[in-house]
Motif scaffolding. Structure first.
Motif, PDB file in Angstrom:
ATOM      1  N   ARG A 140      -3.778   1.287  -3.900  1.00  0.00           N
ATOM      2  CA  ARG A 140      -4.955   1.503  -3.053  1.00  0.00           C
ATOM      3  C   ARG A 140      -6.111   0.650  -3.556  1.00  0.00           C
ATOM      4  O   ARG A 140      -6.017  -0.038  -4.564  1.00  0.00           O
ATOM      5  CB  ARG A 140      -5.349   2.982  -3.084  1.00  0.00           C
ATOM      6  N   LYS A 141      -7.217   0.707  -2.810  1.00  0.00           N
ATOM      7  CA  LYS A 141      -8.412  -0.010  -3.244  1.00  0.00           C
ATOM      8  C   LYS A 141      -8.857   0.507  -4.604  1.00  0.00           C
ATOM      9  O   LYS A 141      -8.755   1.707  -4.892  1.00  0.00           O
ATOM     10  CB  LYS A 141      -9.537   0.165  -2.224  1.00  0.00           C
ATOM     11  N   LYS A 142      -9.370  -0.389  -5.432  1.00  0.00           N
ATOM     12  CA  LYS A 142      -9.745  -0.026  -6.798  1.00  0.00           C
ATOM     13  C   LYS A 142     -10.787   1.083  -6.828  1.00  0.00           C
ATOM     14  O   LYS A 142     -10.756   1.960  -7.697  1.00  0.00           O
ATOM     15  CB  LYS A 142     -10.275  -1.269  -7.517  1.00  0.00           C
TER      16      LYS A 142
ATOM     17  N   ARG B 280       0.834  -1.196   0.000  1.00  0.00           N
ATOM     18  CA  ARG B 280       0.000   0.000   0.000  1.00  0.00           C
ATOM     19  C   ARG B 280       0.875   1.254   0.000  1.00  0.00           C
ATOM     20  O   ARG B 280       2.071   1.187   0.278  1.00  0.00           O
ATOM     21  CB  ARG B 280      -0.910  -0.007   1.241  1.00  0.00           C
TER      22      ARG B 280
ATOM     23  N   GLU C 167      -4.316  -5.362   6.194  1.00  0.00           N
ATOM     24  CA  GLU C 167      -5.577  -4.759   5.798  1.00  0.00           C
ATOM     25  C   GLU C 167      -6.065  -5.445   4.531  1.00  0.00           C
ATOM     26  O   GLU C 167      -5.343  -6.203   3.884  1.00  0.00           O
ATOM     27  CB  GLU C 167      -5.404  -3.259   5.567  1.00  0.00           C
ATOM     28  N   GLN C 168      -7.305  -5.162   4.163  1.00  0.00           N
ATOM     29  CA  GLN C 168      -7.913  -5.856   3.027  1.00  0.00           C
ATOM     30  C   GLN C 168      -7.082  -5.688   1.755  1.00  0.00           C
ATOM     31  O   GLN C 168      -6.924  -6.635   0.979  1.00  0.00           O
ATOM     32  CB  GLN C 168      -9.328  -5.332   2.806  1.00  0.00           C
ATOM     33  N   GLN C 169      -6.512  -4.497   1.558  1.00  0.00           N
ATOM     34  CA  GLN C 169      -5.722  -4.281   0.353  1.00  0.00           C
ATOM     35  C   GLN C 169      -4.428  -5.084   0.379  1.00  0.00           C
ATOM     36  O   GLN C 169      -3.972  -5.570  -0.662  1.00  0.00           O
ATOM     37  CB  GLN C 169      -5.427  -2.784   0.181  1.00  0.00           C
ATOM     38  N   ASP C 170      -3.818  -5.247   1.561  1.00  0.00           N
ATOM     39  CA  ASP C 170      -2.626  -6.091   1.678  1.00  0.00           C
ATOM     40  C   ASP C 170      -2.942  -7.518   1.260  1.00  0.00           C
ATOM     41  O   ASP C 170      -2.150  -8.174   0.569  1.00  0.00           O
ATOM     42  CB  ASP C 170      -2.105  -6.071   3.116  1.00  0.00           C
TER      43      ASP C 170
ATOM     44  N   ARG D 217      -5.303  -8.517  -0.742  1.00  0.00           N
ATOM     45  CA  ARG D 217      -5.535  -8.573  -2.194  1.00  0.00           C
ATOM     46  C   ARG D 217      -4.209  -8.603  -2.956  1.00  0.00           C
ATOM     47  O   ARG D 217      -4.063  -9.315  -3.953  1.00  0.00           O
ATOM     48  CB  ARG D 217      -6.363  -7.376  -2.636  1.00  0.00           C
ATOM     49  N   ILE D 218      -3.251  -7.805  -2.514  1.00  0.00           N
ATOM     50  CA  ILE D 218      -1.957  -7.743  -3.187  1.00  0.00           C
ATOM     51  C   ILE D 218      -1.234  -9.085  -3.062  1.00  0.00           C
ATOM     52  O   ILE D 218      -0.668  -9.597  -4.038  1.00  0.00           O
ATOM     53  CB  ILE D 218      -1.106  -6.607  -2.595  1.00  0.00           C
TER      54      ILE D 218
END
Length: 484
Positions: free
Chosen positions: A256-258, A205, A294-297, A299-300
Motif C-alpha cells: 500500500r501507499k507508504k 497492491r 493507480e499511483q501505487q502500481d 510506484r511498484i
C-alpha cells in the motif's frame, strides 16, 4: 537424501523463531503478536552436518470452517501430511493447554514421525510443563529455546536416525542414471536449472490476486488465498517447473501507499517484499483490471525498473471484463503514457481464477529474461554509435564540441553500456535518452532497464594540467653557455 521437517503448534509458541534458527537467516517474520505466519515457508535447515528441508507453518487454530483461521489450519494439516517428520512445539511457559492435546491427537493420525518439543524452556520454571507433556503420548519432549539456540543438539540426535532411514530407503529405490557433464560458458545467457532456477517475484497492491495466480501456475493450493485483503505477509517462495523451465516464484505481501502503512507488522511485510524484488530476475507487476495503473502500481513498477529487474506487467481478473478489446487498447495507451521508462515491456492479460492467459504470461517472462541477458558486440555498438552521431550530432554547449569516441557493453542483467566521450558532464539528459532509446530500438531490447554511463577518455598529455614545466638540465646548460 534430504528429508522434510514441518514445524507445527499453536500460535506464538516460537515456530518462526526456530525456523530462522535452523536456516541461519531471518527469513520468516517474527513478532510478539500471535498469528503472524499464515503461509507455508520452506528453507534449507542445518544442524551441524545434518541437512534437511524445514517448513514453517501457521499456528494451529481450533477452527474448521472457511474462515481465515480455518483455511490456515487446513494448509498446516496439508504440510503435516507431506512432511517426513513433524516437530510439534508447545509453550513451556504457558503450560499444556487443551488445544495442545487436541492437536497432538491429530498429528498422531496424520504423520508417523512426530517429535515433541517444549520451547521457551529456559530455567526451572518449565519443569512442570515438561512432566505434563508426557501425557500427550508423543514420547519424551525436547527442551528447546529457539531464541537462544538451546536444545538443538538433542533435536539433532532425534533426527539423525530418521535421516539415515530415509537415505537408505531412497538409495534402495533410486534408478541407475548416467551422469551428463557439460561445459559451462560464462559469456552465454544463463539457462535456468533445478540448482539455479529462474527467480520471479510477483508484486502488486493488496487483493490483486498474487497468491491465486501462483497457485494456478503450480497447480495446487499451496498459498493461502481469500477475499480478505492483505492475507500474505511473508515473501513466500515456491519452486516449480513451468513448461519445462525450473522457476522459483516469490509471492509477496500487497504494497500500500507508504503513508497508510502504520503497523510494524505491515512494514516488515512490505520490506520483505522489497527484498524479494531485489533478488529476483523477472518481476511480474500484477494489476487489477477494475482499477489498473493507480499511483501505487506505478510506484511498484518504477521500483522494479530502478532495481534493474526485467519487468512484465500482468492485468488480472480479465475474465470479468466485458469490453475486452477497448479495455486492452486503453491499457496499452495508459502503459505507454504513465511508464515511459518501461517502453516496450510485455503487457499481458490473465485470469488467476480460470488460468486463462498463463501461456502468454510464461512467454512474456521468458522473453523479458532473454532481453535482460542480452549482450551486444563492441563492433556492432560502434557502428551503431557512428550512425546515431551522424543522424543527430551531440550539442555544443558553451561552444565546446562534444566528441563521442566509442561504446562498449560492460555487463548484462540489466544491459549496461559505457560511451567514452569528451565533457561527459555537459551532455544533456535529452541526448542520453536519445541514445538509450536507440539502443532499445536498434538492438531489440524492449522494456528492459538499460544503464548508460558516459566517461571521459582523458588526455594522455602529462603536462596538460601543469601551469609551467620545470626547466631541464639541458636547457639550463644552454642558457649558461649563452650567458643568460
Amino acid at each position: 537424501m534430504s528429508f522434510t521437517l514441518a514445524i507445527v503448534g499453536r500460535p506464538n509458541v516460537g515456530k518462526s523463531t526456530l525456523f530462522n534458527r535452523l536456516v541461519g537467516k531471518k527469513l520468516a517474520l517474527v513478532d510478539d503478536q500471535p498469528g503472524v505466519t499464515r503461509d507455508l515457508r520452506e528453507g534449507q535447515g542445518r544442524i551441524a552436518d545434518l541437512r534437511f528441508t524445514v517448513i514453517d507453518s501457521a499456528g494451529l487454530e481450533d477452527a474448521t470452517d472457511d474462515s481465515l483461521q480455518g483455511r490456515m489450519r487446513r494448509l498446516t494439516e496439508r504440510a503435516v501430511e507431506m512432511a517426513d517428520v513433524c516437530l510439534f512445539m508447545i509453550d513451556a511457559r504457558a503450560g499444556l493447554l487443551p488445544a495442545d492435546e487436541v492437536f497432538a491427537d491429530i498429528l498422531r493420525k496424520k504423520n508417523a514421525n512426530v517429535i515433541l518439543a517444549a520451547n521457551k524452556a529456559e530455567g526451572k520454571a518449565a519443569d512442570s510443563t515438561i512432566l505434563e507433556a508426557f501425557a500427550l503420548g508423543l514420547g519424551e519432549p525436547i527442551r528447546l529455546s529457539a531464541e537462544h539456540g538451546e536444545g538443538l543438539g538433542e533435536l539433532m540426535d532425534r533426527l539423525r536416525p530418521l535421516s539415515e532411514a530415509f537415505a537408505a530407503r531412497e538409495e534402495a529405490n533410486a534408478p541407475e542414471t548416467d551422469v551428463d557433464v557439460g561445459d559451462d560458458d560464462e559469456d552465454a545467457p544463463r539457462i535456468p536449472t533445478k540448482a539455479k532456477p529462474l527467480q520471479i517475484a510477483v508484486v502488486g497492491r493488496p487483493n490483486a490476486g498474487k497468491s491465486t495466480l501462483i497457485n494456478k501456475i503450480i497447480g495446487e493450493e499451496r498459498l493461502l488465498t481469500g477475499p480478505e485483503a492483505g492475507i500474505t505477509r511473508d515473501a513466500i517462495s515456491v519452486s516449480q517447473e513451468w513448461d519445462g523451465v525450473p522457476m522459483r516464484i516469490f509471492d509477496t505481501a500487497g504494497m500500500r501507499k507508504k503513508a497508510k502503512v502504520q503497523e510494524k507488522l505491515e512494514k516488515l511485510s512490505v520490506s520483505d517484499g522489497l527484498r524479494a524484488v531485489k533478488f529476483a530476475e523477472v518481476v511480474v507487476v500484477l494489476l487489477d483490471v477494475e482499477i489498473p495503473f493507480e499511483q501505487q502500481d506505478l510506484r511498484i513498477a518504477d521500483l522494479a525498473e530502478r532495481e534493474g529487474r526485467a519487468v512484465v506487467v500482468a492485468v488480472n481478473k480479465w475474465d470479468v471484463e466485458t469490453e475486452k478489446q477497448s479495455k486492452l487498447k486503453d491499457l496499452r495507451q495508459s502503459f505507454e503514457r504513465l511508464l515511459p521508462q518501461l517502453k516496450g515491456a510485455p503487457l499481458v492479460t490473465v485470469s488467476a481464477k480460470t488460468g486463462k492467459g498463463l501461456d502468454r504470461l510464461h512467454q512474456a517472462i521468458m522473453r523479458a529474461h532473454d532481453v535482460w541477458n542480452r549482450r551486444v558486440s563492441t563492433a556492432h555498438l560502434n557502428r551503431w554509435l557512428t550512425g546515431m552521431l551522424e543522424q543527430h550530432p551531440p550539442p555544443a554547449p558553451g561552444g565546446r564540441r562534444i566528441k563521442m569516441r566509442y561504446a562498449t557493453q560492460v555487463k548484462t542483467r540489466p544491459p549496461a553500456f559505457v560511451v567514452m566521450t569528451s565533457f561527459p558532464d555537459m551532455v544533456p539528459e535529452s541526448y542520453k535518452r536519445y541514445l538509450v532509446n536507440g539502443l532499445r530500438e536498434d538492438f531489440d531490447m524492449p522494456g528492459t532497464p538499460i544503464r548508460l554511463y558516459l566517461r571521459d577518455q582523458g588526455d594522455k598529455n602529462p603536462y596538460k594540467d601543469k601551469k609551467s614545466a620545470q626547466p631541464s638540465r639541458l636547457s639550463k646548460h644552454l642558457k649558461k653557455n649563452r650567458g643568460e
